[in-house]
Structures are given as structure tokens and as C-alpha cells.
Design an enzyme around this catalytic site. Structure first.
Site, short mmCIF file in Angstrom:
data_model
loop_
_atom_site.label_atom_id
_atom_site.label_comp_id
_atom_site.label_asym_id
_atom_site.label_seq_id
_atom_site.Cartn_x
_atom_site.Cartn_y
_atom_site.Cartn_z
N ASP A 1 0.83 -1.20 0.00
CA ASP A 1 0.00 0.00 0.00
C ASP A 1 0.87 1.26 0.00
OD1 ASP A 1 -2.34 1.46 0.10
OD2 ASP A 1 -3.03 0.62 2.00
N ASP B 1 -10.09 4.55 -1.32
CA ASP B 1 -10.71 3.70 -0.30
C ASP B 1 -12.21 3.92 -0.28
OD1 ASP B 1 -8.16 2.98 0.41
OD2 ASP B 1 -8.37 3.49 2.53
#
Length: 437
Positions: free
Chosen positions: A286, A346
């Protein structure tokens, strides 16, 4: 400032024409806009660094794609697409402005080639098909700790959900521990106080017939970490010699790891080889944007070459058979590196993003960009639309579940499984079962 050279001029119907902007990285807004609308732009300077392409401010009244921009003229003529000539090594910005109300002027600050197609998604898919990449491997089904526990996850939470998967008969291949197990960003092999044994929890997952997965942000370093304190020479620098500012998150500033430094490269290899030896074979990597930031590195190389080399180190350490998911990653420079890729910002238990910035968590921005990048699925990688959340406290959970299902991509549940009501259990089981077939 970059110099933009003209690459095209197209007559358009201003009432019906649409422009597709391709964002720089996973979280950058990407999608189609009518000519009279204002595209989504960063709400503050920090988000411009963390979620957009740093240093590429877009003038008002201008559309801009990073390596890809497509135009549907709206008059029945073919869609036109301008794409990076060498998307892995050089990703020019491509701009479109409208002159005299009906003439689209296109310019780029680097080499591009023109493509065409009957509609926006088809033109983008045609470009991706021409890359000739092998079909990606099928994604496993996943349970992820993030959207229920966030950084407060404990080892006991993992054990509880392991038991619940069996009780609820959920077809979950991978149990992925997300952010919170580590002591600090950059100190990946040092545990937080909430976990007793990283290898032990991997053994427990595998003993139940499932695979162990783990989250890392390999190119980020917390200034308060032991890595930063003991190895300041491992950090990317700015032109003044100070550690490069890689944005701010988790309430503190961030640095970037210089993987061209032999010590940093060896450390990165050690981290991933250790995790693999402990039994982890699914890796969510990430905040990868940090590896592609411009800065001064130990070895004089451009940022995109350094980024790809850093990911290659990870792949070599985990092995070709491990599953590698990218997130927060520069899209075009990641071609050929990952099994799956997050293709949106997200999601969240809420629908609207903070400050209406469509790089920020929320179901609306995740749907907007995830839908617009559907052309990447099965061509560049398996698309990750972000996790299913089916618990009762999630806003518009039915709509979010429908979006995740429609993508046909990586399917990951991210609820405390015992908090699910009957609809949540049934929906989670149905979507996971469909993905497992």
C-alpha cells in the site's frame, strides 16, 4: 514548468462530448466528464501529494489525464485516445482545453500515440489489449481486518474471525492482517503490543485450511521509527539534502525509502523474505506512490525506474507464486508488476468523501473511479474495487455490495463477521461464493 506540445484538435458537440481523465495512481479520481463540468481536484496540498500526481497542478478550465486521456466528441464520430508511447518508463500529462466553444485542443508534455474506438471504455480497452500482457491469475477470496478494526486490530480479533469463518461457512481463501500489527511504518518486523507472534498467527490461519495475508506500505518510513533513526541514509532526499516529505497521514509526516541504496534494498528483501518464510503468501502493498516520488536517491536514476526496481525486489523476495496486490500505486508505471491492483480510492462506511475530494475515502468516489477503470480488469491485472462491508451500520450497504459484485474483481470481506445480520451473512457468502467459482 512542463512544456505542452499540441498533439490534436477535434471538433466536438459541446452538449454531448465527454472527456475521460486517467488519474495518476489508485486513489486519483478517474472518470468521464461533460465539457462544462469541473473535474475533481485536490482539496489541499497534502492530498495533492498523497493522492494525486505531485507537482502537476492543473489550470482551471483544463482536463488532464496522466498518461491517458480520451475524448468522445459527442457527434457520432469515433472516440479519440492519447496514450503514453512508453507508459512504463515515461508517463506524460495529457491536457484538453476547449476553444471557440466547439474545438477541443489536446497537448502533452511527452510522447503520446493516438488510438480510437467506438466508445470510451472500448477505446481504453483496445489500448490495454494492444499491450499484449498475459491474462492475470484468478484472485483468491479474502477477509481483511481494515474496515472493521483499522489500526486498532489485535491478534485476538484475527482468531475470533477465523472461528467465525468456519461457523458461518464462508468460502474465504486468505485471511489478511492489515495495518496495526507493526510497531511503526518502516519497522515491519517489530510487532505492536497488540500482537504476540506474527509467525504464530500465520500458523493458526493455515491450520484452518486458509492462506495467510499481510499488509505493508514498503516505501513509507515513519520519522519516529527505528529505521529512520538508525539509517537516515536510506531515505530519499530533497534538493536541500533533507528527507523528502512524502505527505502526512496517521497524524504525522512521512518519509520515503530509497530502494536504490544497497542497505535499504537489503532490508526490503529481508522483510519480505521473512514474511514469506513465516507462511504469508498474499501481500497487500500500500501507499506505493511514495516509491515514485521525484527526489535525490543514492543511485542517480529517475523515480519511475526506482519504483519498478523496488517492486521487483519485493516480488523476488516473496516468489513468483505469491499473490501481490498493489494499492495507492502509480497506475501506468505498475503495468506488469502486480496480480491485482486497487483501482479506486478507499471505500468507507459512509458515502460522501471529506471536503468532496474524490481521492478521499467514501463509497461515492470508490464507485466513480472504480467504474471508470473497469476496462483495466482482466487486461492489466485483476481489479480490486475495495472491500465489501455488509454490516448493518454501513450506509447504503446494498448499493455498495452491488457495485463490488458488478466489478467481477477481487472479492474481500472486511467486517467483524459476528456483527453481520442475516442479510450481511447471506450477501457476504453469496459474493464470496460467486468469486470463488
Amino acid at each position: 514548468m512542463p512544456h505542452f506540445s499540441p498533439v490534436g484538435s477535434v471538433l466536438v458537440d459541446p452538449r454531448t462530448a465527454r472527456v475521460h481523465e486517467e488519474g495518476w495512481q489508485s486513489w486519483s479520481p478517474s472518470g468521464a466528464y461533460a465539457l462544462g463540468t469541473a473535474p475533481y481536484r485536490p482539496a489541499d496540498d497534502n492530498w495533492a501529494t498523497v493522492c494525486y500526481r505531485p507537482g502537476r497542478t492543473v489550470p482551471a478550465g483544463t482536463f488532464q489525464g496522466e498518461g491517458l486521456l480520451a475524448l468522445d466528441p459527442g457527434d457520432g464520430s469515433p472516440v479519440r485516445l492519447w496514450a503514453a508511447a512508453d507508459p512504463i518508463h515515461e508517463v506524460p500529462s495529457v491536457r484538453l482545453t476547449v476553444r471557440d466553444g466547439n474545438i477541443a485542443e489536446i497537448g502533452a508534455d511527452g510522447p503520446v500515440k493516438e488510438w480510437s474506438g467506438p466508445d470510451l471504455q472500448s477505446a481504453l480497452a483496445h489500448w490495454a489489449d494492444a499491450l499484449g500482457l498475459p491474462a492475470p491469475r484468478r484472485a483468491p477470496t479474502v477477509w481483511c481486518s481494515w474496515y472493521e478494526y483499522f489500526t486498532a486490530v489485535t491478534e485476538d480479533d484475527i482468531h475470533e474471525n477465523l472461528r467465525a469463518m468456519d461457523t458461518l461457512d464462508l468460502p474465504i481463501d486468505v485471511v489478511q492482517i492489515d495495518d496495526g500489527y507493526q510497531r511503526a511504518l518502516g519497522d515491519w518486523l517489530a510487532l505492536s503490543g497488540r500482537f504476540r507472534s506474527r509467525g504464530g498467527i500465520a500458523d493458526a490461519i493455515r491450520a484452518r485450511g486458509r492462506r495467510a495475508g499481510i499488509w505493508t506500505a514498503p516505501f513509507l518510513v515513519d520519522p519516529r521509527s527505528e529505521t529512520a533513526a538508525e539509517h537516515p541514509d536510506w531515505l530519499v532526499r530533497d534538493t536541500d539534502g533533507a528527507p523528502l516529505h512524502a505527505g502526512r497521514n496517521w497524524g504525522h509526516d512521512l518519509y520515503a525509502l530509497d530502494t536504490t541504496h544497497p542497505g535499504a534494498a537489503a532490508y526490503l528483501t529481508e522483510v519480505y523474505a521473512t514474511l514469506r518464510a513465516e507462511g504469508y503468501d498474499y501481500f497487500k502493498t500500500d501507499f506505493l506512490y511514495a516509491g515514485a516520488l521525484d527526489g535525490v536517491r543514492h543511485t542517480a536514476t529517475d523515480a519511475l525506474t526506482a519504483y519498478r526496481a523496488g517492486v521487483a525486489l519485493i516480488r523476488e523476495a516473496i516468489g513468483a507464486d505469491a499473490y501481490l496486490l498493489g494499492c495507492g500505486a502509480p497506475i501506468l508505471p505498475s503495468i506488469g508488476l502486480f496480480d491485482a491492483m486497487r483501482v479506486s480510492p478507499d471505500t468507507a462506511p459512509h458515502r460522501r468523501p471529506e471536503a468532496d475530494d474524490h481521492s478521499q475515502p467514501g463509497q461515492d468516489p470508490a464507485e466513480f473511479t472504480g467504474t471508470a477503470r473497469q476496462w483495466q480488469h482482466g487486461r492489466l491485472w485483476v481489479n480490486d474495487p475495495d472491500c465489501l462491508m455488509a454490516r448493518p451500520t454501513v450506509e447504503t450497504r446494498e448499493r455498495w455490495a452491488a457495485h463490488v459484485e458488478a466489478t467481477g474483481g477481487l472479492m474481500a470481506s472486511s467486517d467483524r463477521l459476528l456483527s453481520l445480520d442475516q442479510w450481511g451473512v447471506d450477501t457476504t457468502r453469496r459474493l464470496l461464493t460467486g468469486a470463488a467459482r
